[in-house]
Scaffold this active site. Structure first.
Site, PDB file in Angstrom:
ATOM      1  N   ARG A 120      -7.146  -9.748   4.730  1.00 28.86           N
ATOM      2  CA  ARG A 120      -7.804  -8.702   5.523  1.00 28.86           C
ATOM      3  C   ARG A 120      -9.219  -8.472   5.008  1.00 28.86           C
ATOM      4  O   ARG A 120      -9.438  -8.291   3.814  1.00 28.86           O
ATOM      5  CB  ARG A 120      -7.062  -7.373   5.390  1.00 28.86           C
ATOM      6  CG  ARG A 120      -5.666  -7.332   5.948  1.00 28.86           C
ATOM      7  CD  ARG A 120      -5.145  -5.889   6.019  1.00 28.86           C
ATOM      8  NE  ARG A 120      -5.324  -5.132   4.775  1.00 28.86           N
ATOM      9  CZ  ARG A 120      -4.905  -3.897   4.590  1.00 28.86           C
ATOM     10  NH1 ARG A 120      -4.301  -3.249   5.578  1.00 28.86           N
ATOM     11  NH2 ARG A 120      -5.080  -3.277   3.443  1.00 28.86           N
ATOM     12  N   ASP A 123      -0.058   8.044  13.246  1.00 18.48           N
ATOM     13  CA  ASP A 123      -0.553   7.805  11.896  1.00 18.48           C
ATOM     14  C   ASP A 123      -1.960   7.221  12.021  1.00 18.48           C
ATOM     15  O   ASP A 123      -2.148   6.130  12.574  1.00 18.48           O
ATOM     16  CB  ASP A 123       0.386   6.835  11.159  1.00 18.48           C
ATOM     17  CG  ASP A 123      -0.009   6.660   9.705  1.00 18.48           C
ATOM     18  OD1 ASP A 123      -1.222   6.723   9.403  1.00 18.48           O
ATOM     19  OD2 ASP A 123       0.888   6.435   8.870  1.00 18.48           O
ATOM     20  N   LYS A 135      -8.881   5.941   2.286  1.00 16.71           N
ATOM     21  CA  LYS A 135      -9.324   4.687   2.921  1.00 16.71           C
ATOM     22  C   LYS A 135     -10.706   4.905   3.537  1.00 16.71           C
ATOM     23  O   LYS A 135     -11.683   5.031   2.821  1.00 16.71           O
ATOM     24  CB  LYS A 135      -8.290   4.232   3.947  1.00 16.71           C
ATOM     25  CG  LYS A 135      -6.983   3.781   3.286  1.00 16.71           C
ATOM     26  CD  LYS A 135      -5.875   3.478   4.268  1.00 16.71           C
ATOM     27  CE  LYS A 135      -4.600   3.067   3.513  1.00 16.71           C
ATOM     28  NZ  LYS A 135      -3.391   3.194   4.321  1.00 16.71           N
TER      29      LYS A 135
END
Ligand SMILES: *Cc1c(COP(=O)(O)O)cnc(C)c1O
Length: 409
Positions: A368, A196, A220
């Site tokens: 994050r 992935d 993303k």
């Protein structure tokens, strides 16, 4: 430690940055310090123009003719070929389609078919939830699959494993897996491997090497927009053999013959199911050109430098906050985000957002910060850490409104 870094030092890094011209090729909201390109990439101006063109001319004027005249029917392959360049694959080994979750289902099912007699899907206990859920869903359907979760996948590969399903970069800690070593370990036990790439493609140069399968998403690091199409990689040696259960007409050898029974397309196209989301795919198509033009090794070099800068500034200016860096400082061992643990991580994330700094939060206690070099300047890193230090100093994070959990974190 040497002299503390100043804002001028960071501005000098921008002045010397060969990738700096790319900043202007994205729509950048005013005064927003965006550290979440690892969850939703920014909008490239070229993607914006391309979608309007597809909407107004191709759909609006061309209508059904656009399937051939505007090349819509080839889009999944054309976009796949661009993604292939980012992940070390051949153009005909990748196709853009559906979502990562759906594509995981297809390839896990394909793997079980290719390894008759083996019924174990091995994955990491800390893998992204959908990767585990889709395997569990397959077991629910088939009834005889074991979804084995391991903390150390390399040690858990046994002769009954059909496929090792693993993320290249850990979505929480940013730890980078050793792709060649794990691929070899899986093959040594006769298992297939499915990578992935959601948190690595477009962030770091990927070389799939001997890997069998891979999936990844478009929204993303690829900047394809919210819900952008995802993609599938199938190594060419499997093209004649792999079959997947969501065998829709777009994966048929001759979709416009409208035959009564399924006959798979000879190549990667058999990974398709139904009609692609054309408007979404045009955005992704245009966005990919920027990554290809910028070149992955240059993007990676800047990301490592930006992560080093961020970590150093946090050390220098936020030492009293109790932030714990979970991500390694070692180059080549991490993805493109830094994960900090903090007991008040959620409230701090919300307070940062109120001050126009956007990281994200992953339960239970991780903040994050994503580093996307084409959309992030070095001075923005300085300013973000400056605002973080101020939020702590002023106690802004303690306001009750920052403790309320939002629907999307
Ligand atoms: C983001 C992400 C997904 C997302 O899957 P969708 O089907 O696009 O929602 C899957 N796996 C990993 C590792 C991710 O980081």
């Amino acid at each position: 430690m040497s002299k503390k870094l100043s804002r001028e030092d960071c501005a000098a890094l921008d002045a010397a940055d060969p990738l700096a011209p790319f900043l202007a090729r994205f729509r950048r909201p005013r005064d927003l310090l965006y550290f979440d390109g690892n969850s939703l990439g920014m909008l490239p101006w070229a993607a914006s123009r391309r979608v309007v063109e597809a909407l107004e001319n191709e759909w609006g004027e061309g209508l059904i003719e656009s399937w051939t005249e505007a090349g819509w029917i080839q889009l999944p392959q054309r976009v796949g070929a661009k993604i292939a360049r980012l992940i070390g694959a051949e153009a005909d080994e990748v196709i853009a389609t559906d979502s990562t979750s759906i594509n995981l289902f297809k390839l896990l099912a394909a793997s079980l078919k290719l390894r008759p007699g083996r019924r174990v899907i091995l994955t990491e206990a800390g893998n992204f939830p959908t990767d585990i859920y889709m395997a569990e869903g397959l077991d629910h359907l088939l009834g005889d699959v074991e979804v084995r979760l391991a903390d150390d996948v390399a040690k858990a590969i046994t002769e009954d494993v059909a496929v090792v399903s693993i993320s290249h970069v850990d979505y929480r800690t940013s730890a980078l897996s050793d792709m060649p070593a794990l691929t070899e370990a899986a093959h040594a036990k006769g298992a297939l491997i499915l990578w992935d790439l959601c948190h690595s493609a477009g962030a770091i140069p990927v070389a799939l090497g001997k890997a069998d399968f891979a999936v990844g998403c478009g929204y993303k690091f690829l900047n394809g927009g919210p819900g952008a199409p995802a993609y599938v990689f199938v190594a060419r040696r499997w093209h004649p053999l792999f079959t997947q259960p969501l065998a829709g007409w777009m994966g048929h050898a001759a979709p416009f013959e409208f035959e009564a029974h399924y006959r798979p397309s000879p190549g990667i196209k058999r990974a398709l199911s139904g009609t692609p989301s054309v408007l979404a795919m045009t955005a992704l198509d245009a966005a990919l050109d920027l990554l290809i033009e910028a070149d992955m090794p240059r993007i990676r070099a800047k990301a490592e430098a930006q992560m080093d800068l961020f970590a150093r500034l946090v050390d220098e200016r936020c030492a009293d906050m109790g932030l714990e860096l979970l991500t390694t400082r070692e180059h080549g061992m991490r993805g493109s985000h830094l994960a900090y643990r903090h007991a008040e991580g959620y409230a701090l994330t919300q307070a940062l957002r109120a001050r126009r700094v956007v990281p994200d939060f992953r339960a239970p206690d991780i903040i994050r910060f994503g580093f996307t070099p084409l959309t992030l300047a070095y001075v923005e890193i300085f300013d973000a850490v400056d605002r973080l230090a101020a939020i702590w100093r002023e106690g802004l994070w303690q306001e009750p409104r920052f403790a309320q959990k939002a629907a999307v974190t």
